[in-house]
Design an enzyme around this catalytic site. Structure first.
Site, mmCIF file in Angstrom:
data_model
loop_
_atom_site.group_PDB
_atom_site.id
_atom_site.type_symbol
_atom_site.label_atom_id
_atom_site.label_comp_id
_atom_site.label_asym_id
_atom_site.label_seq_id
_atom_site.Cartn_x
_atom_site.Cartn_y
_atom_site.Cartn_z
ATOM 1 N N PHE B 114 37.633 63.909 -19.606
ATOM 2 C CA PHE B 114 38.584 64.627 -18.760
ATOM 3 C C PHE B 114 38.285 64.297 -17.306
ATOM 4 C CE2 PHE B 114 41.513 68.385 -19.107
ATOM 5 C CZ PHE B 114 42.091 67.998 -20.290
ATOM 6 N N GLN B 227 46.223 74.615 -6.904
ATOM 7 C CA GLN B 227 46.105 73.274 -7.472
ATOM 8 C C GLN B 227 47.460 72.685 -7.864
ATOM 9 O OE1 GLN B 227 44.176 72.469 -11.529
ATOM 10 N NE2 GLN B 227 42.807 71.487 -10.073
ATOM 11 N N HIS B 229 49.033 69.723 -10.052
ATOM 12 C CA HIS B 229 48.643 68.806 -11.131
ATOM 13 C C HIS B 229 49.355 67.482 -10.905
ATOM 14 C CE1 HIS B 229 47.894 67.106 -15.058
ATOM 15 N NE2 HIS B 229 47.097 68.120 -15.339
ATOM 16 N N LEU B 239 54.096 70.167 -17.980
ATOM 17 C CA LEU B 239 52.834 69.456 -17.843
ATOM 18 C C LEU B 239 52.693 68.317 -18.854
ATOM 19 C CD1 LEU B 239 50.029 69.521 -16.449
ATOM 20 C CD2 LEU B 239 49.240 70.678 -18.489
ATOM 21 N N GLU B 242 46.389 66.158 -18.874
ATOM 22 C CA GLU B 242 45.370 65.236 -18.430
ATOM 23 C C GLU B 242 44.775 64.473 -19.610
ATOM 24 O OE1 GLU B 242 43.481 66.988 -15.298
ATOM 25 O OE2 GLU B 242 41.540 66.056 -15.595
ATOM 26 N N ARG B 273 41.887 66.290 -9.776
ATOM 27 C CA ARG B 273 43.332 66.488 -9.688
ATOM 28 C C ARG B 273 43.868 66.414 -8.272
ATOM 29 N NH1 ARG B 273 43.931 71.198 -14.245
ATOM 30 N NH2 ARG B 273 43.746 69.715 -15.960
ATOM 31 N N HIS B 337 50.177 74.043 -10.370
ATOM 32 C CA HIS B 337 49.626 74.183 -11.708
ATOM 33 C C HIS B 337 48.698 75.382 -11.873
ATOM 34 C CE1 HIS B 337 48.320 73.009 -15.634
ATOM 35 N NE2 HIS B 337 47.086 72.766 -15.264
ATOM 36 N N ARG B 372 39.819 73.167 -9.255
ATOM 37 C CA ARG B 372 39.325 73.381 -10.613
ATOM 38 C C ARG B 372 39.352 72.083 -11.387
ATOM 39 N NH1 ARG B 372 41.974 74.121 -15.713
ATOM 40 N NH2 ARG B 372 44.029 74.114 -14.772
HETATM 41 C C1 FAD Z 1 50.782 73.773 -18.897
HETATM 42 C C2 FAD Z 1 49.351 74.204 -18.693
HETATM 43 C C3 FAD Z 1 48.304 73.527 -19.326
HETATM 44 C C4 FAD Z 1 46.987 73.914 -19.143
HETATM 45 N N1 FAD Z 1 45.993 73.216 -19.777
HETATM 46 C C5 FAD Z 1 44.704 73.614 -19.632
HETATM 47 C C6 FAD Z 1 43.655 72.939 -20.317
HETATM 48 O O1 FAD Z 1 43.875 71.981 -21.058
HETATM 49 N N2 FAD Z 1 42.387 73.380 -20.169
HETATM 50 C C7 FAD Z 1 42.108 74.458 -19.370
HETATM 51 O O2 FAD Z 1 40.938 74.822 -19.283
HETATM 52 N N3 FAD Z 1 43.077 75.114 -18.724
HETATM 53 C C8 FAD Z 1 44.387 74.727 -18.824
HETATM 54 N N4 FAD Z 1 45.370 75.417 -18.158
HETATM 55 C C9 FAD Z 1 45.056 76.628 -17.422
HETATM 56 C C10 FAD Z 1 44.876 77.792 -18.376
HETATM 57 O O3 FAD Z 1 45.759 77.670 -19.461
HETATM 58 C C11 FAD Z 1 45.185 79.133 -17.751
HETATM 59 O O4 FAD Z 1 44.605 79.224 -16.504
HETATM 60 C C12 FAD Z 1 44.619 80.239 -18.615
HETATM 61 O O5 FAD Z 1 45.111 80.113 -19.925
HETATM 62 C C13 FAD Z 1 44.955 81.590 -18.091
HETATM 63 O O6 FAD Z 1 44.608 82.563 -19.054
HETATM 64 P P1 FAD Z 1 44.655 84.093 -18.736
HETATM 65 O O7 FAD Z 1 44.127 84.778 -19.920
HETATM 66 O O8 FAD Z 1 43.992 84.333 -17.444
HETATM 67 O O9 FAD Z 1 46.203 84.434 -18.506
HETATM 68 P P2 FAD Z 1 47.500 84.282 -19.424
HETATM 69 O O10 FAD Z 1 47.250 83.578 -20.672
HETATM 70 O O11 FAD Z 1 48.566 83.781 -18.536
HETATM 71 O O12 FAD Z 1 47.831 85.771 -19.814
HETATM 72 C C14 FAD Z 1 48.330 86.702 -18.913
HETATM 73 C C15 FAD Z 1 48.628 87.977 -19.648
HETATM 74 O O13 FAD Z 1 48.921 88.995 -18.714
HETATM 75 C C16 FAD Z 1 50.039 89.718 -19.124
HETATM 76 N N5 FAD Z 1 50.705 90.277 -17.948
HETATM 77 C C17 FAD Z 1 50.989 89.654 -16.789
HETATM 78 N N6 FAD Z 1 51.615 90.495 -15.944
HETATM 79 C C18 FAD Z 1 51.707 91.689 -16.575
HETATM 80 C C19 FAD Z 1 52.261 92.954 -16.237
HETATM 81 N N7 FAD Z 1 52.850 93.185 -15.061
HETATM 82 N N8 FAD Z 1 52.190 93.946 -17.151
HETATM 83 C C20 FAD Z 1 51.625 93.737 -18.360
HETATM 84 N N9 FAD Z 1 51.086 92.559 -18.735
HETATM 85 C C21 FAD Z 1 51.127 91.555 -17.856
HETATM 86 C C22 FAD Z 1 50.878 88.723 -19.868
HETATM 87 O O14 FAD Z 1 51.703 89.381 -20.788
HETATM 88 C C23 FAD Z 1 49.826 87.880 -20.566
HETATM 89 O O15 FAD Z 1 49.501 88.450 -21.801
HETATM 90 C C24 FAD Z 1 46.690 75.010 -18.302
HETATM 91 C C25 FAD Z 1 47.732 75.695 -17.683
HETATM 92 C C26 FAD Z 1 49.047 75.284 -17.842
HETATM 93 C C27 FAD Z 1 50.124 75.983 -17.082
#
Ligand code: FAD
Ligand code: SF4
Ligand code: SF4
Ligand code: FES
Lengths: 336, 559
Positions: B114, B227, B229, B239, B242, B273, B337, B372
């Protein structure tokens, strides 16, 4: 490009707003007597646009009261399964050009699920089924030490990618023909997940699982209609997973159920005469001594007689039945 | 309705569910509030994988060094150490829970390369790693019987006597507001991608968690570090992982040249990135782009690698630009991103507001600093999700539950009624959001400068004034999304404000912050974090925090 979208609307409160948003007028007030009806919108979008693009454009710039679940817009989150022209599809994966029929695209909540509002279906039945198959690993003992993984061949993991690719969109269940008549059927998504765990070499309860999945509402209740294979946007092919489960279940000895007896009776009949003996198929499937369940089928039997669909009372073999017997011998297994 | 729990988790992505699972294991009465079904959370979109120094010949120090160098030395090294040391055990735990990670010939966990990493240490499941982790974790939540309030939208945190004691949430299906009281709240509400256009993020990534914590009094940190991407699909901004470059894909300009050789001769396409994104913007600006894009070329990898290891992006390119990666290069450009900054926490997830913890993308520990590394974010969610679950469960043992809060509930009810009753003014959530997001991309994107950022601040105050007049074009109670979208735009405006003010404050270029008027990194003055604190009726307050440096002294960053 101009697209015409016909949206199935439903609002239990029946109070759609009439106010103009962003200069465009809202539709005329609803006929409160029939809460669900179709409403037509016209949107201007690029040729490669998908159904969801149209719904978002409507919701953002024409009618803020249109309710639709969506998040990723790219077939990953599983939010946007709905009926598009009468079949379950992901709105974000359905190209408008492909789904324009007679000059329009019709979208609505699937009739097989309760509707909350507009295109938002109540997915409770779907999640309950998912939960019912115990979709978690029962770790095989001894579990490796905390810093060590289970040693398994990559092929065994890759074999499960197909089931793990499921995004829980529910499209398969929405169009499943067995679910349509039997709400207790576990359904394609849940059974595909059932295989995902039963087929995992790290799982300790494969046998218990196979027993549970062989019961009523389980693997034998699928009617092979193939809808789940056709409608799944992720190539999970739930029917194939169900067939794998059946094979595992039979091999594990779970044969005392209508499904296996039906399959056995089917195979036996074909093996002996080269054709199906429909008269013995039913009693053998439900069990010869299960008089009660046999009686239950009497009304449909009478209907069949009335319609002249009675199978011949004397069951004859087809010519060359020996060749069929040879096939069974070659296949081997339980049917030898 | 009023409900009580010990620990309340806001968000059901990887961070939220991991936190809930840990708190439940510690014996706390835990519940989750989430605005979408857990499986719909944006964590499912993570394609590439998750990092850990688990393989032979790898070490947590090497992982930590890569992370710190990647961060342009803005990450706190003690926090990075925690993450990198604990990563292997967390990955193995997920394997034990059932994740079908890719294996090598010995049947042990196998890796892929990566960007920005000196070793191949990214563990993965095809290109659906996030989904595979999320589903497995959801199933663990089912198994553990954690209560989930699904499709409940949090509108405000409930703070009493300087401590967070719960939140108010709108139950979408009934349109009712509920007070959910808890002894501790874990904010795991994910990212803020929608503040920018284009973005790889889902429509639900609207920065709610940042704004809720910020308004409640918890400071945000490193907010300027956004960031971009380098490979997002032309048009939609989806996306193109990567993982493609990890498998060996090239970046080409209109002359068919692998232009990264001019910017990162050693790591080429696998440079960090921010480096790749800037290189692309430069290529495009100098006239070597194709309709504002460059090309991602996978053809030489062959159909087998593409179909086996990159099936999802292959499918996306087919679906959304009609191109087959096996035969054609794909047009890509940099798109927003990830937000490195967030609610400031310590390594247990505790914020500066008592009773409030934060984890995942919404939090800033800070392990990502100025930039990141790919596959470090999933790791961040599970390591600090677990830690905040554990710490909050310990914290609540010494706390009595609140018996108040009805006033907060009533105030929220009045606020919603006012919003719904507001007459039509021509301001809609969609227009405001799009204006905001394109403006942010223009003035606060890959390259920034004083004039642009000042303009952004001015435009923001105009947007905020207009937001006061936003009308909700749906008056129903049941599943009123127009109402929640309007609330989200309010959250996004707060996030944008914090980002622009922090970017304006940092007068240097570091990591994702590239100031054309201050093109150099300036360790003497700016090797420090910028914090921003909300003040009612006043401009927010900016302050600084030192960067923790343990064994890795800042050096020039080159790839
Ligand atoms: C397309 C893409 C690909 C990626 N690929 C990678 C990768 O390969 N490797 C890597 O390490 N990272 C990757 N990332 C980054 C990573 O996926 C995210 O940063 C990470 O999954 C975030 O997880 P989280 O649990 O913080 O939030 P999320 O999974 O976004 O969850 C947020 C939660 O909060 C809840 N929520 C939000 N607002 C409210 C509200 N007002 N009331 C109630 N609930 C609410 C939502 O319902 C959801 O359940 C990628 C990101 C993207 C966009
Ligand atoms: S094949 Fe079986 S599981 Fe699939 S849709 Fe038809 S009846 Fe349902
Ligand atoms: S099996 Fe396919 S159609 Fe069914 S829920 Fe999963 S992804 Fe959707
Ligand atoms: S919006 Fe996520 S699957 Fe369609």
């Amino acid at each position: 490009m101009q697209f015409t979208i016909e949206v199935g609307r439903y609002n239990p409160e029946g109070n759609y707003d009439e106010r103009a948003v962003a200069g465009k007028p809202y539709p005329p007030p609803w006929d409160k007597a029939s809460p669900r009806r179709y409403q037509t919108y016209t949107v201007d979008l690029p040729a490669h646009a998908v159904v969801l693009d149209a719904l978002i454009a409507i919701r953002e710039y024409q009618d803020e009261s249109l309710a639709v679940r969506c998040a990723c817009r790219s077939a990953i989150c599983g939010s946007c399964a709905m009926w598009v022209n009468g079949h379950a599809h992901l709105a974000c994966k359905s190209k408008l050009t492909t789904f324009t029929k007679d000059g329009k695209t019709r979208v609505e909540a699937p009739p097989s699920m309760p509707v909350i509002r507009d295109l938002v279906a109540d997915m409770t039945p779907f999640w309950e089924k998912h939960h019912a198959v115990k979709p978690w690993l029962e770790a095989k003992q001894p579990e490796p030490p905390p810093m060590e993984e289970y040693r398994v061949p990559n092929a065994a993991m890759e074999e499960l990618i197909q089931e793990v690719s499921c995004i829980s969109c529910g499209a398969c269940l929405m169009d499943c023909e067995s679910f349509a008549v039997n709400p207790d059927f576990l359904g394609p998504q849940a059974l595909a997940q059932a295989y995902r765990y039963a087929g995992d070499p790290r799982d300790a309860e494969t046998k218990e699982r196979l027993g549970a999945y062989s019961g009523p509402g389980g693997i034998w209740d699928c009617t092979h209609c193939y809808e789940c294979v056709t409608q799944c946007p992720k190539g999970v092919a739930p029917l194939e997973q169900i067939l794998k489960l059946r094979r595992l279940a039979v091999d594990a000895g779970f044969t005392n159920n209508a499904g296996t007896r039906h399959a056995d009776a089917f195979a036996d009949s074909v093996k002996h005469s080269g054709r199906l003996n429909e008269l013995t198929l039913l009693p053998r499937s439900v069990g010869f001594f299960n008089i009660l369940d046999q009686l239950k089928t009497l009304p449909s039997a009478f209907n069949m007689i009335r319609a002249g669909k009675l199978p011949p009372l004397i069951h004859k073999s087809i010519p060359g039945v020996q060749r069929i017997k040879n096939i069974f011998a070659r296949v081997g297994g339980r049917f030898k | 309705m009023t409900i009580d729990h010990d620990v309340l988790v806001l968000g059901a992505g990887l961070a939220g569910m991991r936190a809930a699972l840990e708190a439940a294991r510690e014996g706390a009465d835990v519940a989750i509030v989430t605005k979408v079904h857990p499986i719909r959370s944006h964590s499912s979109a993570a394609q590439g994988g998750i990092n850990a120094a688990l393989g032979e010949g790898d070490s947590w120090e090497s992982h930590a060094f890569d992370t710190i160098k990647g961060s342009d030395y803005l990450a706190d090294q003690d926090a990075v150490e925690v993450m990198c040391r604990e990563a292997p055990a967390d990955i193995v735990e997920f394997e034990h829970m059932g994740v079908i990670f890719y294996r090598n010939e010995d049947g042990k966990l196998g890796t892929r390369a990566f960007g920005g990493a000196s070793q191949a240490r990214t563990y993965f499941v095809g290109d659906i790693t996030g989904q595979a982790l999320l589903v497995t974790l959801y199933d663990q939540i089912l198994k553990a019987g954690v209560k989930v309030y699904e499709e409940w939208f949090a509108t405000t945190l409930y703070v009493e006597n300087g401590a967070c004691r719960g939140l108010v949430a709108l139950e979408m299906i009934t349109g009712e507001l509920h007070l959910v009281r808890a002894k501790a709240v874990i904010d795991a509400a994910g990212g803020l991608g929608r503040v920018f256009e284009p973005s790889t993020n889902a429509l639900i990534c609207t920065g709610d968690g940042y704004a809720l914590a910020y308004r409640a009094g918890a400071p945000l940190m490193d907010m300027e570090m956004v960031q971009y991407h380098p490979t997002t699909l032309a048009g939609s901004g989806f996306l193109m992982s990567e993982a493609a470059r990890g498998e060996g894909a090239y970046l080409l300009n209109s002359e068919g040249e692998r232009f990264m050789k001019r910017y990162a001769p050693n790591k080429m396409e696998l440079a960090a990135r921010d480096v790749c994104s800037r290189s692309e913007v430069t290529e495009i600006a100098e006239g070597r782009g194709i309709d504002g894009n460059v090309l991602l070329d996978c053809r030489h990898l062959g159909a087998d690698v593409i179909l086996k290891k990159l099936p999802q992006i292959h499918e996306m390119a087919l679906d959304y630009v009609g191109l087959d990666m096996i035969k054609d290069p794909i047009p890509v450009r940099p798109g927003m991103h990830y937000q490195m900054g967030g609610v400031k926490t310590d390594a247990t997830g505790a914020t500066r507001l008592q009773g409030l913890y934060a984890a995942g993308e919404v939090a800033c520990v800070s392990v990502h600093g100025g930039n990141r590394l790919g596959a470090n974010s999933l790791l961040d969610t599970i390591v600090f999700g677990r830690r905040s679950g554990k710490a909050s469960a310990a914290y609540v043992k010494g706390v009595a539950g609140s018996r108040g809060g009805e006033n907060v509930l009533h105030a929220e009810q009045a606020r919603m009624q006012e919003l719904l009753a507001r007459p039509y003014t021509g301001e809609t959530h969609a227009r405001l959001r799009l204006e905001l997001a394109t403006m942010m991309d223009k003035h606060c994107g890959v390259y920034r400068n004083e004039a642009g950022l000042t303009e952004a601040l001015k435009r923001l105050s105009g947007l905020k004034a207009r937001y006061e007049k936003i009308a909700v074009g749906d008056k129903s109670r049941i599943f009123n999304q127009a109402l929640t979208f309007a609330l989200e735009v309010g959250f996004m405006l707060d996030c944008a404000d914090a980002i622009v003010r922090s970017a304006l404050e940092r007068k240097e270029s570091r990591g994702a912050q590239s100031r054309t008027d201050y093109p150099e990194r300036n360790d003497a003055e700016w090797l420090k974090h910028i914090l921003i604190t909300y003040r009612t009726g006043k401009e927010p307050e900016l302050s600084y925090a030192p960067v923790t440096i343990t064994q890795w002294k800042p050096e020039a960053r080159s790839y």
